[in-house]
Design an enzyme around this catalytic site. Structure first.
Site, PDB file in Angstrom:
ATOM      1  N   PHE A   1       0.865  -1.174   0.098  1.00 48.23           N
ATOM      2  CA  PHE A   1       0.067  -0.011   0.000  1.00 48.23           C
ATOM      3  C   PHE A   1       1.008   1.242   0.045  1.00 48.23           C
ATOM      4  O   PHE A   1       2.026   1.353   0.317  1.00 48.23           O
ATOM      5  CB  PHE A   1      -0.954  -0.107   1.183  1.00 48.23           C
ATOM      6  CG  PHE A   1      -0.329   0.318   2.513  1.00 48.23           C
ATOM      7  CD1 PHE A   1      -0.008   1.634   3.027  1.00 48.23           C
ATOM      8  CD2 PHE A   1       0.186  -0.818   3.339  1.00 48.23           C
ATOM      9  CE1 PHE A   1       0.649   1.894   4.333  1.00 48.23           C
ATOM     10  CE2 PHE A   1       0.683  -0.615   4.388  1.00 48.23           C
ATOM     11  CZ  PHE A   1       1.106   0.613   5.023  1.00 48.23           C
ATOM     12  N   CYS A   2       0.198   2.434  -0.429  1.00 51.84           N
ATOM     13  CA  CYS A   2       0.991   3.657  -0.381  1.00 51.84           C
ATOM     14  C   CYS A   2      -0.125   4.555   0.359  1.00 51.84           C
ATOM     15  O   CYS A   2      -1.033   4.168   1.059  1.00 51.84           O
ATOM     16  CB  CYS A   2       1.408   4.361  -1.808  1.00 51.84           C
ATOM     17  SG  CYS A   2       0.114   4.425  -3.007  1.00 51.84           S
ATOM     18  N   TRP A   3       0.051   5.911  -0.237  1.00 57.24           N
ATOM     19  CA  TRP A   3      -0.841   6.937   0.561  1.00 57.24           C
ATOM     20  C   TRP A   3      -2.457   6.678   0.005  1.00 57.24           C
ATOM     21  O   TRP A   3      -3.413   6.459   0.745  1.00 57.24           O
ATOM     22  CB  TRP A   3      -0.151   8.320   0.218  1.00 57.24           C
ATOM     23  CG  TRP A   3      -1.380   9.453   0.666  1.00 57.24           C
ATOM     24  CD1 TRP A   3      -1.987  10.316   0.017  1.00 57.24           C
ATOM     25  CD2 TRP A   3      -1.989   9.459   1.999  1.00 57.24           C
ATOM     26  NE1 TRP A   3      -2.645  11.297   0.615  1.00 57.24           N
ATOM     27  CE2 TRP A   3      -2.857  10.703   1.889  1.00 57.24           C
ATOM     28  CE3 TRP A   3      -1.857   8.965   3.237  1.00 57.24           C
ATOM     29  CZ2 TRP A   3      -3.316  11.054   3.030  1.00 57.24           C
ATOM     30  CZ3 TRP A   3      -2.774   9.260   4.417  1.00 57.24           C
ATOM     31  CH2 TRP A   3      -3.445  10.504   4.181  1.00 57.24           C
TER      32      TRP A   3
ATOM     33  N   ILE B   1      -3.433   3.712   2.499  1.00 60.89           N
ATOM     34  CA  ILE B   1      -3.685   3.802   3.902  1.00 60.89           C
ATOM     35  C   ILE B   1      -4.827   4.694   4.162  1.00 60.89           C
ATOM     36  O   ILE B   1      -5.521   5.123   5.235  1.00 60.89           O
ATOM     37  CB  ILE B   1      -2.271   4.315   4.489  1.00 60.89           C
ATOM     38  CG1 ILE B   1      -2.495   4.092   6.101  1.00 60.89           C
ATOM     39  CG2 ILE B   1      -2.026   5.682   4.325  1.00 60.89           C
ATOM     40  CD1 ILE B   1      -0.947   4.278   6.928  1.00 60.89           C
TER      41      ILE B   1
END
Length: 341
Positions: free
Chosen positions: A93-95, A123
């Protein structure tokens, strides 16, 4: 091709089977808050992320993508090697579930690493799911709330109970703050996002326990705020009031805060409450902090500031209050255990 995974699916998977969550954001983002239990295998360093972001703003998205790919291609062998060390299913995952996680998942999948999924919405989506669940969460266990003036060893008691296997939620630990004006000295206060992630994990973990211990905190602890529903349950729950001798309280505070390590920060924090203390006493406390007589300063603060304020803040129905008078933290723990039988 990798699959997408929603936040609630990710939680269920990592709670019930071996699963590795990989945060591909920069180290600074990871440090500020991440999904509990995640590893950090960043696509960009903090400096690289800043560079790409600057290009995006000043030149445009295409130029930023080109620069990002150039940076990432140079570190590809090490990036893949880090993933190859993982022997469980993986979710990245990233932002916001954007280019970084998409690039990471695609490359890892192309290199033959199987069972790789990507968190839909990143996230940010996990945070939205967390907040929504906390707002409506019906926490079933009975709460046993430890109260008592500063220095009565509430946090120490919680930690010792946890080591003995009792279910404990340490709100101060999650907040990175002890809840007093000196509370963040020597600690790293957490932001609301990091606090909520950890809190939800504990609530879900203990949902089927008969009771859970926690400390009697105000609604706000440092930088973070308790969910309204949990706070109301805490206030309506069974309240244990710990009372230790003054010399034990002073010793507990010195052991916890270790003011000799941060003398200037303690003097600065004292200035925020100085006007609430009778002038001669405030002057004596200031002199003690200056000369390193911390035990005397702590006892004066308890007698002339913390204890009077605490007396006005403790107002619960008598049928929900239990006084636990003890000689020490260890004695208090034994009395609490007997109280629970």
């Amino acid at each position: 091709m990798f699959e997408e995974m929603k936040p609630e699916e990710l939680y269920k998977r990592k709670a019930h089977q071996q699963h590795t969550i990989v945060d591909v954001r920069s180290p600074k983002e990871f440090h500020q808050s991440t999904i509990p239990g995640s590893l950090n295998i960043p696509v960009f360093t903090d400096e690289e992320r800043s560079e790409v972001g600057t290009i995006y703003k000043q030149v445009g998205p295409e130029a930023a993508k080109e620069r990002g790919l150039a940076i990432f291609s140079n570190k590809l062998p090490g990036f893949i090697a880090a993933f190859q060390k993982i022997n469980t299913p993986i979710t990245v995952f990233c932002w916001r579930g954007g280019m970084r996680s998409k690039t990471a998942a695609t490359v890892v999948d192309l290199m033959g690493i199987k069972n790789v999924t990507r968190l839909t919405g990143g996230i940010r989506a996990y945070r939205e799911w967390t907040v929504s669940l906390l707002d409506e969460f019906d926490f079933r266990p009975e709460l046993i709330v430890l109260n008592g003036g500063t220095g009565n060893g509430k946090t120490m008691i919680l930690e010792k109970l946890r080591k003995e296997g009792y279910p404990v939620i340490n709100l101060e630990e999650m907040a990175g703050h002890r809840g007093s004006i000196f509370g963040q000295i020597g600690l790293e206060p957490k932001n609301q996002r990091a606090f909520d992630f950890q809190l939800l994990e504990k609530l879900l973990e203990y949902q089927n326990e008969p009771f859970v211990f926690l400390e009697g905190e105000s609604k706000r602890i440092g930088k973070v705020t308790l969910p309204e529903r949990l706070y109301r349950k805490k206030e309506a729950s069974r309240q244990l009031f710990i009372e230790l001798p003054m010399e034990k309280r002073v010793a507990n505070i010195l052991e916890d805060y270790q003011p000799w390590k941060y003398p200037e920060k303690f003097k600065e924090a004292f200035q925020l409450i100085k006007r609430h203390i009778h002038t001669p006493v405030a002057k004596e406390i200031e002199q003690c902090l200056e000369s390193g007589e911390f035990a005397v300063a702590v006892e004066l603060l308890l007698m002339h500031y913390y204890d009077p304020r605490y007396e006005h803040s403790s107002d619960y129905p008598e049928n929900r209050q239990t006084l636990v008078q003890a000689k020490s933290v260890e004695d208090a723990i034994e009395r609490i255990k007997r109280e629970m039988l």
